[in-house]
Scaffold this motif. Structure first.
Motif, PDB file in Angstrom:
ATOM      1  N   GLY A  89       0.777  -1.234   0.000  1.00  0.00           N
ATOM      2  CA  GLY A  89       0.000   0.000   0.000  1.00  0.00           C
ATOM      3  C   GLY A  89       0.809   1.285   0.000  1.00  0.00           C
ATOM      4  O   GLY A  89       0.236   2.373   0.046  1.00  0.00           O
ATOM      5  N   ALA A  90       2.126   1.195  -0.061  1.00  0.00           N
ATOM      6  CA  ALA A  90       2.949   2.414  -0.072  1.00  0.00           C
ATOM      7  C   ALA A  90       2.712   3.191  -1.358  1.00  0.00           C
ATOM      8  O   ALA A  90       2.750   2.635  -2.450  1.00  0.00           O
ATOM      9  N   ARG A  91       2.480   4.471  -1.211  1.00  0.00           N
ATOM     10  CA  ARG A  91       2.330   5.370  -2.362  1.00  0.00           C
ATOM     11  C   ARG A  91       3.624   6.138  -2.599  1.00  0.00           C
ATOM     12  O   ARG A  91       3.793   6.804  -3.620  1.00  0.00           O
ATOM     13  N   PHE A  92       4.532   6.057  -1.632  1.00  0.00           N
ATOM     14  CA  PHE A  92       5.839   6.699  -1.739  1.00  0.00           C
ATOM     15  C   PHE A  92       6.885   5.749  -1.168  1.00  0.00           C
ATOM     16  O   PHE A  92       6.717   5.236  -0.061  1.00  0.00           O
ATOM     17  N   VAL A  93       7.940   5.505  -1.936  1.00  0.00           N
ATOM     18  CA  VAL A  93       9.032   4.647  -1.477  1.00  0.00           C
ATOM     19  C   VAL A  93      10.331   5.413  -1.615  1.00  0.00           C
ATOM     20  O   VAL A  93      10.666   5.900  -2.701  1.00  0.00           O
ATOM     21  N   ALA A 152      -0.556   3.721  -8.403  1.00  0.00           N
ATOM     22  CA  ALA A 152       0.817   4.122  -8.729  1.00  0.00           C
ATOM     23  C   ALA A 152       1.522   4.657  -7.492  1.00  0.00           C
ATOM     24  O   ALA A 152       0.889   5.160  -6.559  1.00  0.00           O
ATOM     25  N   ALA A 153       2.845   4.539  -7.510  1.00  0.00           N
ATOM     26  CA  ALA A 153       3.656   5.007  -6.387  1.00  0.00           C
ATOM     27  C   ALA A 153       4.822   5.849  -6.901  1.00  0.00           C
ATOM     28  O   ALA A 153       5.339   5.619  -7.996  1.00  0.00           O
ATOM     29  N   PHE A 154       5.214   6.807  -6.079  1.00  0.00           N
ATOM     30  CA  PHE A 154       6.368   7.666  -6.331  1.00  0.00           C
ATOM     31  C   PHE A 154       7.561   7.020  -5.639  1.00  0.00           C
ATOM     32  O   PHE A 154       7.498   6.716  -4.445  1.00  0.00           O
ATOM     33  N   VAL A 155       8.641   6.787  -6.375  1.00  0.00           N
ATOM     34  CA  VAL A 155       9.837   6.148  -5.837  1.00  0.00           C
ATOM     35  C   VAL A 155      11.022   7.082  -6.056  1.00  0.00           C
ATOM     36  O   VAL A 155      11.189   7.636  -7.145  1.00  0.00           O
ATOM     37  N   VAL A 156      11.835   7.257  -5.027  1.00  0.00           N
ATOM     38  CA  VAL A 156      13.021   8.096  -5.138  1.00  0.00           C
ATOM     39  C   VAL A 156      14.186   7.426  -4.418  1.00  0.00           C
ATOM     40  O   VAL A 156      14.006   6.806  -3.373  1.00  0.00           O
ATOM     41  N   ASN A 157      15.369   7.527  -5.024  1.00  0.00           N
ATOM     42  CA  ASN A 157      16.594   7.006  -4.408  1.00  0.00           C
ATOM     43  C   ASN A 157      17.310   8.127  -3.673  1.00  0.00           C
ATOM     44  O   ASN A 157      17.503   9.203  -4.230  1.00  0.00           O
ATOM     45  N   ALA A 158      17.717   7.850  -2.450  1.00  0.00           N
ATOM     46  CA  ALA A 158      18.537   8.772  -1.677  1.00  0.00           C
ATOM     47  C   ALA A 158      19.898   8.135  -1.436  1.00  0.00           C
ATOM     48  O   ALA A 158      19.996   6.910  -1.324  1.00  0.00           O
TER      49      ALA A 158
END
Length: 165
Positions: free
Chosen positions: A62-66, A127-133
């Motif tokens: 259920g994550a919408r942001f990862v 859909a989910a927003f994914v960003v690498n840090a």
């Protein structure tokens, strides 16, 4: 306002083996909470299949942001950006450009980050927003400073909301 469900995935061979205490992941969870994002934390090794599985599991949950933390550099085991890029339906290069710009104000080597950001879509899940840090505390702070204020708007857009924040 209802919290947005998120996930933080620390990508680190050492942290996943227990030989190193993950500090960036818990920091990301804490900072994201300040932006209305309720994120769980998982740790995986620098392995493409494990990273892919971690992102997919978060989205299935259920994550919408990862937010991934670690594996964005130029070392031989730094594969997070490649795995993420393969999963993206829509890349958002301006997001990581801004993160690198902010980080480079403090650490010159920040420009070496190969981080990716974008949207992962699925036929079965929203859909989910994914960003690498980067895996550093400073890299996580800079990443959350950029994406934290954007997440609610991005999720709203993914759900068909108006273009004006």
């Amino acid at each position: 306002m209802t919290a947005i469900r998120g996930a933080v995935l620390t990508v680190s061979d050492r942290a996943s083996s227990g030989s190193y205490q993950d500090r960036s992941g818990p920091l990301a969870v804490e900072l994201l909470a300040g932006h209305g994002i309720d994120a769980g934390l998982a740790v995986v090794p620098d392995d493409p299949a494990e990273i892919r599985r971690g992102i997919r599991t978060a989205i299935k949950g259920g994550a919408r942001f990862v937010l991934t933390s670690g594996g964005t550099g130029i070392g031989p085991r730094d594969v997070t950006p490649q795995v993420t890029a393969e999963m993206l339906t829509l890349a958002l290069p301006g997001v990581v450009d801004e993160i690198r710009r902010r980080s480079a104000e403090h650490v010159a080597s920040a420009v070496l980050s190969r981080a990716e950001a974008g949207i992962v879509t699925s036929k079965k899940r929203p859909a989910a927003f994914v960003v690498n840090a980067p895996g550093s505390m400073g890299g996580v702070r800079d990443t959350v400073a950029v994406v934290g204020p954007l997440v609610a708007h991005i999720v709203d857009q993914l759900d068909g909301g108006d273009h004006n924040p």
